[in-house]
Design a protein around this motif. Structure first.
Motif, PDB file in Angstrom:
ATOM      1  N   ASP A   6       0.816  -1.188  -0.078  1.00  7.42           N
ATOM      2  CA  ASP A   6       0.141   0.041  -0.097  1.00  7.42           C
ATOM      3  C   ASP A   6       0.777   1.444  -0.079  1.00  7.42           C
ATOM      4  OD1 ASP A   6       0.943  -0.397   2.593  1.00  7.42           O
ATOM      5  OD2 ASP A   6      -1.005  -0.229   3.685  1.00  7.42           O
ATOM      6  N   THR A   7       1.956   1.304  -0.877  1.00 12.14           N
ATOM      7  CA  THR A   7       2.783   2.283  -0.948  1.00 12.14           C
ATOM      8  C   THR A   7       3.016   2.765  -2.470  1.00 12.14           C
ATOM      9  OG1 THR A   7       4.927   1.133  -0.677  1.00 12.14           O
ATOM     10  CG2 THR A   7       3.797   1.966   1.279  1.00 12.14           C
ATOM     11  N   VAL A   8       3.567   4.011  -2.535  1.00 10.67           N
ATOM     12  CA  VAL A   8       4.217   4.266  -3.864  1.00 10.67           C
ATOM     13  C   VAL A   8       5.486   4.688  -3.520  1.00 10.67           C
ATOM     14  CG1 VAL A   8       4.129   5.935  -5.707  1.00 10.67           C
ATOM     15  CG2 VAL A   8       2.062   4.429  -5.201  1.00 10.67           C
ATOM     16  N   HIS A   9       6.666   4.674  -4.344  1.00 17.93           N
ATOM     17  CA  HIS A   9       7.911   5.244  -4.125  1.00 17.93           C
ATOM     18  C   HIS A   9       8.313   6.004  -5.203  1.00 17.93           C
ATOM     19  CE1 HIS A   9       8.945   1.142  -5.400  1.00 17.93           C
ATOM     20  NE2 HIS A   9       9.937   1.609  -5.925  1.00 17.93           N
ATOM     21  N   MET A  10       8.753   6.941  -5.109  1.00 18.29           N
ATOM     22  CA  MET A  10       9.526   7.752  -6.349  1.00 18.29           C
ATOM     23  C   MET A  10      11.143   8.098  -5.739  1.00 18.29           C
ATOM     24  SD  MET A  10       6.699  10.657  -6.872  1.00 18.29           S
ATOM     25  CE  MET A  10       4.821  10.074  -6.147  1.00 18.29           C
ATOM     26  N   ALA A  11      11.944   7.897  -6.856  1.00 19.41           N
ATOM     27  CA  ALA A  11      13.444   8.214  -6.660  1.00 19.41           C
ATOM     28  C   ALA A  11      13.820   9.387  -7.298  1.00 19.41           C
ATOM     29  CB  ALA A  11      14.177   6.915  -7.301  1.00 19.41           C
ATOM     30  N   VAL A  12      14.630  10.191  -6.681  1.00 22.22           N
ATOM     31  CA  VAL A  12      15.296  11.255  -7.381  1.00 22.22           C
ATOM     32  C   VAL A  12      16.563  10.594  -7.780  1.00 22.22           C
ATOM     33  CG1 VAL A  12      14.270  13.168  -5.946  1.00 22.22           C
ATOM     34  CG2 VAL A  12      16.246  12.100  -5.115  1.00 22.22           C
ATOM     35  N   GLY A  13      17.077  11.029  -9.044  1.00 23.10           N
ATOM     36  CA  GLY A  13      18.266  10.730  -9.607  1.00 23.10           C
ATOM     37  C   GLY A  13      18.302   9.857 -10.827  1.00 23.10           C
ATOM     38  N   ARG A  14      19.169   8.810 -10.993  1.00 25.79           N
ATOM     39  CA  ARG A  14      19.354   8.047 -12.003  1.00 25.79           C
ATOM     40  C   ARG A  14      18.033   7.374 -12.263  1.00 25.79           C
ATOM     41  NH1 ARG A  14      23.305   4.915 -14.352  1.00 25.79           N
ATOM     42  NH2 ARG A  14      24.956   5.968 -13.341  1.00 25.79           N
ATOM     43  N   ALA A  15      17.548   7.213 -13.457  1.00 19.71           N
ATOM     44  CA  ALA A  15      16.890   6.168 -14.113  1.00 19.71           C
ATOM     45  C   ALA A  15      17.336   5.021 -14.707  1.00 19.71           C
ATOM     46  CB  ALA A  15      16.035   7.089 -15.259  1.00 19.71           C
ATOM     47  N   TYR A  16      16.748   3.696 -14.300  1.00 18.55           N
ATOM     48  CA  TYR A  16      17.544   2.854 -14.793  1.00 18.55           C
ATOM     49  C   TYR A  16      17.270   2.758 -16.465  1.00 18.55           C
ATOM     50  CZ  TYR A  16      17.878   1.449 -10.049  1.00 18.55           C
ATOM     51  OH  TYR A  16      18.131   1.294  -8.561  1.00 18.55           O
ATOM     52  N   GLU A  17      18.390   2.111 -16.992  1.00 20.27           N
ATOM     53  CA  GLU A  17      18.299   2.165 -18.466  1.00 20.27           C
ATOM     54  C   GLU A  17      17.096   1.045 -19.188  1.00 20.27           C
ATOM     55  OE1 GLU A  17      21.384   1.064 -22.188  1.00 20.27           O
ATOM     56  OE2 GLU A  17      21.934   0.837 -20.357  1.00 20.27           O
ATOM     57  N   ASP A  18      16.810   0.181 -18.422  1.00 17.44           N
ATOM     58  CA  ASP A  18      15.671  -0.461 -19.007  1.00 17.44           C
ATOM     59  C   ASP A  18      14.286  -0.204 -18.867  1.00 17.44           C
ATOM     60  OD1 ASP A  18      15.983  -1.011 -16.370  1.00 17.44           O
ATOM     61  OD2 ASP A  18      16.038  -3.382 -16.398  1.00 17.44           O
ATOM     62  N   THR A  19      14.126   1.029 -17.954  1.00 16.52           N
ATOM     63  CA  THR A  19      12.734   1.614 -18.050  1.00 16.52           C
ATOM     64  C   THR A  19      12.834   2.812 -18.812  1.00 16.52           C
ATOM     65  OG1 THR A  19      13.657   3.025 -16.306  1.00 16.52           O
ATOM     66  CG2 THR A  19      12.944   0.887 -15.716  1.00 16.52           C
ATOM     67  N   VAL A  20      13.704   3.038 -19.848  1.00 19.77           N
ATOM     68  CA  VAL A  20      13.524   4.204 -20.706  1.00 19.77           C
ATOM     69  C   VAL A  20      13.340   3.711 -22.202  1.00 19.77           C
ATOM     70  CG1 VAL A  20      14.648   6.270 -21.496  1.00 19.77           C
ATOM     71  CG2 VAL A  20      15.030   5.562 -19.052  1.00 19.77           C
ATOM     72  N   GLY A  21      12.154   3.933 -22.777  1.00 19.20           N
ATOM     73  CA  GLY A  21      12.063   3.843 -24.111  1.00 19.20           C
ATOM     74  C   GLY A  21      12.927   4.060 -25.049  1.00 19.20           C
ATOM     75  N   GLU A  22      13.151   3.638 -26.142  1.00 13.88           N
ATOM     76  CA  GLU A  22      14.012   3.953 -27.049  1.00 13.88           C
ATOM     77  C   GLU A  22      13.270   5.350 -27.702  1.00 13.88           C
ATOM     78  OE1 GLU A  22      15.345   2.795 -31.672  1.00 13.88           O
ATOM     79  OE2 GLU A  22      14.161   1.446 -30.518  1.00 13.88           O
ATOM     80  N   GLY A  23      14.456   6.551 -27.973  1.00 14.13           N
ATOM     81  CA  GLY A  23      14.069   7.747 -28.264  1.00 14.13           C
ATOM     82  C   GLY A  23      13.564   8.656 -26.962  1.00 14.13           C
ATOM     83  N   ASN A  24      13.152   8.192 -25.830  1.00 15.14           N
ATOM     84  CA  ASN A  24      13.044   8.952 -24.608  1.00 15.14           C
ATOM     85  C   ASN A  24      14.496   9.266 -23.889  1.00 15.14           C
ATOM     86  OD1 ASN A  24      10.461   8.888 -25.123  1.00 15.14           O
ATOM     87  ND2 ASN A  24       9.753   7.523 -23.513  1.00 15.14           N
ATOM     88  N   GLU A  25      14.373  10.327 -23.168  1.00  6.59           N
ATOM     89  CA  GLU A  25      15.550  10.808 -22.365  1.00  6.59           C
ATOM     90  C   GLU A  25      15.870  10.210 -21.086  1.00  6.59           C
ATOM     91  OE1 GLU A  25      17.318  14.753 -19.988  1.00  6.59           O
ATOM     92  OE2 GLU A  25      15.169  14.783 -21.060  1.00  6.59           O
ATOM     93  N   GLN A  26      16.942   9.515 -20.896  1.00  4.66           N
ATOM     94  CA  GLN A  26      17.354   8.666 -19.428  1.00  4.66           C
ATOM     95  C   GLN A  26      17.930   9.815 -18.559  1.00  4.66           C
ATOM     96  OE1 GLN A  26      19.941   5.494 -19.786  1.00  4.66           O
ATOM     97  NE2 GLN A  26      20.073   5.214 -17.446  1.00  4.66           N
TER      98      GLN A  26
END
Length: 362
Positions: free
Chosen positions: A302-322
């Motif tokens: 029953d939680t949501v988390h958000m991370a400031v900073g680095r995005a993991y490469e496998d969560t970024v679609g082709e053509g989108n900014e990481q």
């Protein structure tokens, strides 16, 4: 040795990393977790991998950080070791959870920034992170040693195929989505675009235990404010009531009721530290209490988390900014009451209950 330790080690070697004969593996294990190190080495021997152990002494790290002048350089010899490795096993365990609490936050930020290429390299390899139930971690969780051991191994040694199937229902909702909105009480209302970014069904690979689905927001799309009402434990310090206000994806205002200077230093690490790199939704129902350990707490159902900073490469679609940064710091919002998750305007979780679970209210 407790048989659950060997089960834990086997999970890391055979399922999380799927190691094979000849793989070169760096194993980072604090001394207090020696039993797990022994079990990991047994499992690595079974498959014929080649381990090298790196100690994780918090006391030694503190001594180094306090005596250093703060002008850090990239350690080429460690970089060479990481570059040569095929896989990494990182175990967390503490003899004293506040060992580094008297190291200046700005020094920690400078240290992380100097070592960013090592992190970049390690994340391109096969890696996993886990927790050993050390007494100091039990104390931080306000649990007995035995109680904490049961808590950790119940969360780790479970039916991951069933967990993956349960989480796949949320992945299906997020795949193809354009926008996610998180609302909790009158203190959190934040929107972000996730269009064309993959959603990861995290069960038992990079994080052990798993139990979340996560993706990356488009860095410039985050708008609104978030109160992270669960404590954040960083650099041996507790940050309470971290509040972030986003405009055009960037944190433009922030505050905390305790250790705001730690939060400030995290956000000032680099440009990417003021943007979100991850949106995660906890789904592991076996993790049912807060323990001051993000590896577990972010998986609570029953939680949501958000991370400031680095995005993991496998969560970024082709053509989108990481989003790039030397840090990746998760922070948690309690979604159990007066809260909802909206995906493209449709409520998919209300007060901690998912649309596909019994008890969901429209």
């Amino acid at each position: 040795m407790d048989p659950r330790i060997r089960e834990h080690a086997s999970l890391l070697v055979h399922e999380a990393l799927e190691l094979e004969e000849g793989d070169d593996v760096i194993v980072r294990v604090p001394d207090v977790a020696e039993d797990l190190l022994v079990a990991i080495y047994e499992a690595l021997g079974d498959v014929g991998a080649n381990p090298v152990s790196v100690s994780g002494s918090a006391r030694a790290h503190r001594a180094y950080m306090r005596s250093h002048d703060g002008e850090f350089e990239l350690p080429d010899h460690e970089m060479a070791l990481v570059e040569a490795a095929d896989a990494h096993i990182h175990v967390r365990a503490d003899e004293n959870v506040t060992e580094t609490s008297d190291v200046a936050p700005e020094r920690n930020a400078a240290y992380q920034q100097a070592r960013r290429p090592i992190l970049d390299e390690r994340l391109t390899d096969n890696w996993t992170l886990t927790q050993y139930p050390a007494p100091a971690n039990a104390q931080l969780a306000e649990m007995s040693t035995e109680g904490y051991e049961n808590f950790v191994w119940d969360a780790v040694n479970k039916d991951w195929d069933a967990q993956e199937e349960f989480q796949a229902q949320m992945v299906e909702i997020l795949d193809g989505a354009e926008e996610v909105r998180i609302v909790s009480g009158d203190t959190t209302d934040v929107r972000m675009r996730v269009a064309d970014n993959p959603t990861i069904n995290d069960t038992c690979k990079h994080n052990v235990p798993g139990g979340e689905v996560f993706t990356a927001p488009q860095p410039d799309s985050v708008e609104g404010e978030v109160l992270f009402d669960k404590p954040v434990y960083q650099q041996g310090r507790e940050v309470l009531d971290a509040h972030l206000h986003f405009e055009n994806g960037e944190v433009v205002e922030h505050s905390a009721s305790k250790n705001e200077d730690v939060l400030t230093e995290i956000l000032d690490t680099d440009d990417g530290a003021r943007r979100l790199g991850e949106l995660g939704i906890g789904m592991n129902r076996d993790i049912d209490q807060f323990t001051y350990n993000m590896l577990f707490d972010e998986k609570m159902g029953d939680t949501v988390h958000m991370a400031v900073g680095r995005a993991y490469e496998d969560t970024v679609g082709e053509g989108n900014e990481q989003n790039e940064s030397a840090v990746h710091v998760d922070m948690i919002v309690d979604m159990s009451e007066d809260s909802r998750i909206e995906v493209d305007g449709e409520v998919v979780q209300r007060n901690g209950t998912f649309r596909f679970e019994d008890g969901f209210e429209e």
